[in-house]
Design an enzyme around this catalytic site. Structure first.
Site, PDB file in Angstrom:
ATOM      1  N   SER A 246      36.045  45.250  43.421  1.00 25.60           N
ATOM      2  CA  SER A 246      36.671  46.461  42.923  1.00 25.60           C
ATOM      3  C   SER A 246      35.583  47.492  42.586  1.00 25.60           C
ATOM      4  O   SER A 246      34.730  47.775  43.420  1.00 25.60           O
ATOM      5  CB  SER A 246      37.562  46.132  41.724  1.00 25.60           C
ATOM      6  OG  SER A 246      38.445  47.183  41.425  1.00 25.60           O
TER       7      SER A 246
ATOM      8  N   HIS B  74      43.520  41.675  46.183  1.00 26.42           N
ATOM      9  CA  HIS B  74      42.356  42.295  45.546  1.00 26.42           C
ATOM     10  C   HIS B  74      41.245  41.272  45.321  1.00 26.42           C
ATOM     11  O   HIS B  74      41.386  40.347  44.531  1.00 26.42           O
ATOM     12  CB  HIS B  74      42.790  42.920  44.219  1.00 26.42           C
ATOM     13  CG  HIS B  74      41.886  44.007  43.733  1.00 26.42           C
ATOM     14  ND1 HIS B  74      41.570  45.099  44.482  1.00 26.42           N
ATOM     15  CD2 HIS B  74      41.228  44.155  42.554  1.00 26.42           C
ATOM     16  CE1 HIS B  74      40.764  45.898  43.793  1.00 26.42           C
ATOM     17  NE2 HIS B  74      40.527  45.337  42.623  1.00 26.42           N
TER      18      HIS B  74
ATOM     19  N   ASP C  48      46.115  44.463  49.539  1.00 27.04           N
ATOM     20  CA  ASP C  48      45.548  45.159  48.394  1.00 27.04           C
ATOM     21  C   ASP C  48      45.622  46.659  48.655  1.00 27.04           C
ATOM     22  O   ASP C  48      45.038  47.149  49.635  1.00 27.04           O
ATOM     23  CB  ASP C  48      44.095  44.731  48.209  1.00 27.04           C
ATOM     24  CG  ASP C  48      43.377  45.503  47.113  1.00 27.04           C
ATOM     25  OD1 ASP C  48      44.069  46.125  46.271  1.00 27.04           O
ATOM     26  OD2 ASP C  48      42.135  45.471  47.113  1.00 27.04           O
TER      27      ASP C  48
END
Length: 497
Positions: free
Chosen positions: A180, A458, A433
């Site tokens: 991320s 994710h 994601d």
């Protein structure tokens, strides 16, 4: 936009009308999950905690720049063969407590034995325990001004160099990892400090979510597609359910009734609290649509989007089941899969971990324009930069630098640019994601590669392996290990020569 309420610390900011509210959602995905209770339970992790005397400001030479703060980092040397120049694997910390990232990033420790690697997790400044001004770190723009990605990258560089020196391991190659925002930092670290890290694994890293590189509707379009793929009826029920919230604001006892319907712990002050609560459930469930049961943001079953849609589809024929009631029941999967919640906090969730620094970053450098298109299952809404900027000015006294990230790190024409000077970066993504649409999904060169999993979520690849992992996930991780092995082999060969 309206003012920053406590709920807006959840990463997405809303204005006050249902039909036109532009949600601005940012990739600090742990903030919601880590605010769920007033009592903090530290995850058990196989790492030793250390603190590094870090300098406040790496880019000026004013006397105050030399202020020192303690930056937290974690180490596991169980498998490290220092005498053989074995590698150091470094996780570039995100916007939160580093213990939590270490507990949810098992991949590094699982591959460490193969490489005899030292594993290090470094906490990002202004998050967790790494507070440059202690409890006053968030006091004003004067203190928060030292919170940005460039300072964080410099922190990592200084700490890694010092660590290698103190461990007498100057010859040990460093590979950085991140997921991320941490994945963005890992990729940028490789580009900015190639003399310190020989390669980077950037998982679910939306480095192209800035300016107009990625279509502004992509994030919410992707979430909608996830639900549509699971069930067209499910998608349509969610899409048309928002209008059923509006009548609750039109009569005296409406909010009380809405609070009862949503099993709120206390009466809500606005219909938008209920809307945001639902919104969060759908967004996060799409992000963590993992192929196995997981407890990352919250306890959830395997492929929770499909399970949410089963709830909606199963209740479609129930008498008196409004669309709003159906989506509430589906959201309950996210908030109460463990069946332990007696009521739901729709408002005023506590920020136990001091994670709201991301709002500052969003108001300065991390400007990711997003809109909700007519094709989305969420209410259509635009992005108004002036309102966004005015809100930041009101709350922090500063305005965003709208194009700073692409000026500092690039992003436009990335294939053409990086293939000329970049190398040794893995961009891994799962197409389920929603952040994947703002990442790199095609190979840029022989050594800047994109690994794309159709059913991945994710940073699924960075999670600990389980006996129920599907073949595609096992293969994705094997590919990453093979690529890292080549980076290291090339490094050792160069060192011999």
């Amino acid at each position: 936009m309206g003012s920053f309420s406590s709920f807006r610390l959840l990463l997405f900011l809303f204005v006050t009308t249902l039909a036109t509210s532009p949600p601005t959602y940012f990739p600090g995905i742990l903030q919601s999950s880590l605010k769920k209770s007033a009592k903090i339970v530290k995850p058990k992790i196989p790492y030793k905690t250390h603190y590094f005397p870090q300098i406040l400001d790496h880019f000026t030479f004013n006397p105050k720049s030399y202020k020192i703060f303690n930056q937290k980092y974690l180490i596991n040397n169980q498998y490290w063969h220092k005498d053989k120049g074995a590698p150091i694997f470094v996780y570039t910390g995100n916007e939160g407590d580093i213990d939590w990232f270490a507990a949810n990033t098992g991949f590094l420790l699982e591959i460490a034995p193969k490489f005899n690697a030292l594993v290090v997790f470094i906490e990002h400044r202004f998050y967790g325990e790494s507070m440059p001004f202690g409890k006053h770190s968030y006091k004003s723009a004067k203190t928060l001004g030292y919170l940005n990605s460039q300072q964080a990258l410099a922190d990592f560089a200084v700490l890694i160099r010092s660590l290698k020196h103190n461990l007498s391991s100057e010859a040990s190659p460093v590979v950085v990892f991140g997921g991320s925002y941490g994945g963005m930092l890992a990729a940028w670290f490789r580009l900015k400090y190639p003399h310190i890290a020989i390669g980077a694994l950037a998982s679910s890293a939306p480095i192209l979510q800035f300016d107009d590189i990625t279509p502004w509707s992509s994030f919410y379009d992707a979430i909608s597609q996830d639900f549509k793929d699971a069930s067209l009826n499910c998608y349509e029920v969610i899409k048309s359910s928002w209008a059923e919230l509006e009548p609750f604001s039109s009569y005296k006892e409406g909010l009380a009734e809405l609070s009862r319907n949503f099993r709120a712990c206390k009466e809500v002050s606005s219909i938008y609290s209920a809307r945001d609560w639902l919104w969060e459930a759908f967004v996060y469930t799409a992000m963590v649509n993992y192929p196995t049961e997981a407890n990352f943001l919250k306890p959830l079953p395997a492929y929770p989007v499909k399970e949410m849609c089963r709830i909606i589809d199963a209740s479609s024929s129930s008498p008196g089941a409004t669309k709003l009631k159906r989506v509430f029941e589906a959201a309950g999967l996210y908030y109460n899969y463990s069946k332990t919640e007696k009521c739901f906090k729709l408002e005023d969730e506590p920020d136990d971990h001091g994670l709201h620094g991301w709002n500052w970053q969003a108001c300065t450098e991390m400007v990711m324009p997003m809109i909700v298109s007519n094709e989305s299952m969420f209410p259509p809404s635009p992005f108004n930069y002036k309102e966004y900027s005015d809100d930041c000015k009101k709350n922090y006294g500063v305005r965003p630098r709208q194009h700073w990230i692409t000026t500092e790190f690039g992003g436009n024409n990335i294939e053409q640019v990086l293939k000329r000077f970049g190398s040794n970066i893995i961009f891994s993504n799962g197409l389920q994601d929603p952040w994947s649409r703002g990442s790199v999904l095609k190979n840029i060169s022989a050594s800047i590669v994109a690994l794309v999993a159709e059913k991945g979520a994710h940073h699924t690849d960075l999670r600990s392996a389980t006996k129920n992992d599907p073949e595609w996930l096992i293969e994705q991780r094997n590919q990453e290990v093979d690529i890292i092995q080549k980076w290291l082999s090339d490094y050792y060969l160069d060192m011999k020569q």
